[in-house]
Motif scaffolding. Structure first.
Motif, PDB file in Angstrom:
ATOM      1  N   ASP A   1     -14.203  13.118 -78.977  1.00 51.07           N
ATOM      2  CA  ASP A   1     -14.788  12.516 -79.551  1.00 51.07           C
ATOM      3  C   ASP A   1     -15.408  12.991 -80.488  1.00 51.07           C
ATOM      4  OD1 ASP A   1     -17.116  13.125 -77.649  1.00 51.07           O
ATOM      5  OD2 ASP A   1     -17.556  11.344 -77.972  1.00 51.07           O
TER       6      ASP A   1
ATOM      7  N   GLN B   1     -16.320   6.522 -82.696  1.00 55.67           N
ATOM      8  CA  GLN B   1     -16.495   7.471 -81.542  1.00 55.67           C
ATOM      9  C   GLN B   1     -18.033   5.968 -81.063  1.00 55.67           C
ATOM     10  OE1 GLN B   1     -20.461   9.546 -82.550  1.00 55.67           O
ATOM     11  NE2 GLN B   1     -19.032  11.863 -82.818  1.00 55.67           N
TER      12      GLN B   1
ATOM     13  N   ARG C   1     -14.668   4.336 -79.830  1.00 54.93           N
ATOM     14  CA  ARG C   1     -13.769   4.325 -78.700  1.00 54.93           C
ATOM     15  C   ARG C   1     -15.461   3.689 -77.677  1.00 54.93           C
ATOM     16  NH1 ARG C   1     -15.520   8.442 -75.552  1.00 54.93           N
ATOM     17  NH2 ARG C   1     -14.200   9.877 -74.553  1.00 54.93           N
TER      18      ARG C   1
END
Length: 626
Positions: free
Chosen positions: A131, A139, A142
């Motif tokens: 990441d 980020q 995710r």
């Protein structure tokens, strides 16, 4: 032989022509195709997704070179992802060669898999992503999708871990609300007591840990372990975060501590130590005098003072203590900006009415439980512009201000108020905050060149009258303090700025102004939030009472403390028992409270609207003119 040679030359030329022709066709076919790709990317970048999708699909349909496809495939996958067409996301990403699949490609594929219910595959793919190569927004996405995937897999603690990690990024409000709602469901229905304790410890300081802590407290309370429940709920409510079940946590706290939400306890948060202690103690004296004079013997009010030391964290903790352990009905203060901001945020979360005395802008916008009563730059600008334009009929103004925060803010607000009322700012100049020579700025205000060589004075004859220069403005606004104005005023007269109305701020209300500026400020008008020589009987009564009690004359700080306490005491000294919500409603409807620092009302935002004192220098004295 010649014929054979000619035939060979002709054949060569035909071959070259055929080659060039083929090359030309190839280039003509490539250039439009590449242009279509660039056009599709352009449409995507400017947000025209329909056109981008159509152009890129046409481009791929005619594309024979797989090397040129991945960029178009990736953009199409993004478009379908934004539209919730996750099957199409996978369809186009699967055509991207593995060697060209970067972090973003894997992120899109992993999130699509989770949205399609293939959470195990999606989790595996998202977990492998580095990441550090993603943007902050990606980020967050995710982490949110990893949390969603683990929720679908019923991996409860893992899901809570990713919610906890996601919250500081919180890139999508709707997704954040959904994850917090799911978090509340998990901690309420899915976790054992041991898992709740683990979650409350691991995720302390975040909404996830607080939600788990609330459920622990509820279970302890239902099991009859009130001591453990009290400790747990106090820890939960010490944090200012919004979390699933916060209102339920407040109700549980009220049951556990046995103190009613209704009370006659007022908290007061002031800087009683540190660099601002003198100001805090002055306000405290005004508050204590108000309690003596305005409090009810039949319905006594208790004051609880807390020292902020001008510190934001101390102020926020004091709010929580007063709201929870002390069950205060409202809080008065803080005084300084950063402390007031922190206190306002915490008071709004605790649903505790806060009446702050800070001049920091935007405090009342924190929420409906936050009110502000102080002398602000906006109030002063309104009062001066209204007086100059509506009462004096002035229309043209100049501004001479220090180049600091006070000067810039006051200049901006005064300009806005003047223009709103149909006046005009025709000249504005700034000077260094520590300046002592103002020649350049004064000449520029007059429209003269300060760099021009000085001209000799024309001889004066008995018949000739001195020529009085015409100034382009009728009034001059100087937002500075008496010490600096005492230097400016004589220079104004020396350089020919005479017979204009001088306008100033509360910093002019100082005996030093008369000593330093002598007759140069005669007729000047300025505003202030308090005037201890006011002819108003209630102001005189306050000044005399204060002098009898403390042996000194009060300043605006004592007056503001006296008024703020008086506003709250007026509500609490009535017979009926008020709740915090009752008091908040009463403050929001307050109209023209007769304060010694000006009649006070609160606007819809919670900011005080005050009738300020207008003061003028007359015959070498400062007098009230309104």
């Amino acid at each position: 032989m010649l014929r054979q040679g000619s035939a060979s030359i002709l054949l060569g030329m035909l071959t070259l022509l055929l080659f060039w022709s083929v090359c030309g066709v190839s280039m003509a076919a490539t250039e439009p195709a590449d242009g279509a790709l660039q056009q599709g990317l352009h449409y995507y970048r400017i947000g025209e997704l329909d056109r981008a999708q159509a152009v890129l699909l046409d481009y791929l349909a005619g594309q024979t070179d797989p090397v040129l496809e991945p960029e178009a495939l990736l953009v199409l996958a993004r478009i379908y992802h934004q539209r919730g067409r996750y099957d199409q996301v996978l369809h186009y990403l699967q055509r991207v060669p593995n060697t060209l699949r970067g972090s973003e490609t894997r992120l899109l594929e992993g999130t699509a898999l989770i949205r399609l219910g293939r959470s195990e595959e999606g989790i595996a793919l998202l977990t492998e992503i580095d990441d550090s190569r993603l943007s902050r927004t990606d980020q967050g996405r995710r982490l949110a999708d990893l949390a969603t995937g683990h929720l679908e897999q019923k991996h409860w603690l893992q899901a809570l871990y990713f919610v906890h990690a996601y919250l500081p990024l919180a890139v999508d409000r709707e997704q954040t609300d959904t994850l917090l709602q799911r978090t509340g469901e998990v901690v309420t229905d899915q976790l054992s007591e041991a898992q709740l304790a683990e979650a409350a410890f691991m995720f302390q300081g975040s909404a996830v840990g607080q939600a788990a802590g609330l459920q622990l407290a509820l279970r302890n309370w239902r099991d009859g372990n009130e001591l453990a429940a009290r400790r747990q709920i106090e820890t939960v409510l010490q944090q200012p975060n919004a979390f699933p079940g916060r209102e339920e946590a407040v109700k549980l706290r009220d049951r556990l501590f046995g103190a009613p939400v209704k009370s006659r306890v007022l908290g007061v948060i002031l800087p009683l130590s540190g660099r601002y202690a003198a100001f805090g103690k002055a306000v405290r004296r005004g508050i204590e005098l108000a309690l003596e004079q305005l409090g009810s013997a039949e319905y006594p009010v208790k004051l609880l003072f807390r020292d902020s030391a001008g510190d934001a964290d101390l102020s926020a903790r004091a709010i929580s203590e007063l709201a929870n352990a002390e069950q205060a009905l409202a809080v008065l203060g803080p005084l300084t900006g950063t402390a007031a901001e922190a206190a306002a945020a915490r008071a709004q979360l605790e649903r505790l009415p806060l009446l702050t005395l800070s001049q920091r802008n935007g405090l009342a916008e924190t929420g409906p439980y936050v009110f502000r009563s102080s002398l602000t730059s906006s109030l002063q600008a309104q009062a001066l512009a209204r007086y100059a334009i509506e009462e004096r009929g002035l229309r043209t103004f100049a501004v001479l201000a220090p180049d600091n925060r006070l000067g810039r803010e006051m200049s901006s607000r005064f300009t806005a108020e003047v223009e709103q009322r149909g006046g005009h700012i025709v000249a504005a100049r700034r000077y260094a905050a520590d300046a002592t020579d103002f020649r350049r700025q004064i000449l520029l205000l007059k429209g003269e060149d300060p760099d021009a060589p000085e001209q000799p004075e024309p001889p004066v004859t008995p018949e000739a009258e001195p020529e009085v220069p015409t100034l382009p403005f009728e009034a001059l606004f100087i937002p500075d303090y008496a010490e600096r104005v005492g230097l400016i005023a004589p220079q104004l007269a020396y350089y020919g700025v005479r017979d204009v109305a001088l306008l100033g701020i509360n910093g002019w209300n100082n005996p030093e102004l008369l000593r330093l500026a002598d007759g140069y400020v005669e007729g000047a008008v300025f505003s202030d939030g308090f005037y201890r020589y006011s002819p108003y009987p209630f102001v005189q009564a306050f000044v005399n009472s204060y002098f009898e009690r403390y042996g000194a004359e009060p300043t605006i700080l004592e007056a503001q403390g006296y008024d703020a306490a008086g506003i709250l005491l007026a509500q609490l000294s009535r017979g009926e028992q008020l709740s915090r919500e009752d008091l908040r409603n009463a403050l929001s409807q307050l109209q023209n409270y007769p304060g010694v620092a000006g009649a006070t009302s609160f606007d819809a935002q919670g900011d005080a609207q005050k009738v300020l004192f207008l003061l003028q220098v007359q015959n070498g004295n400062i007098v009230q003119i309104n």
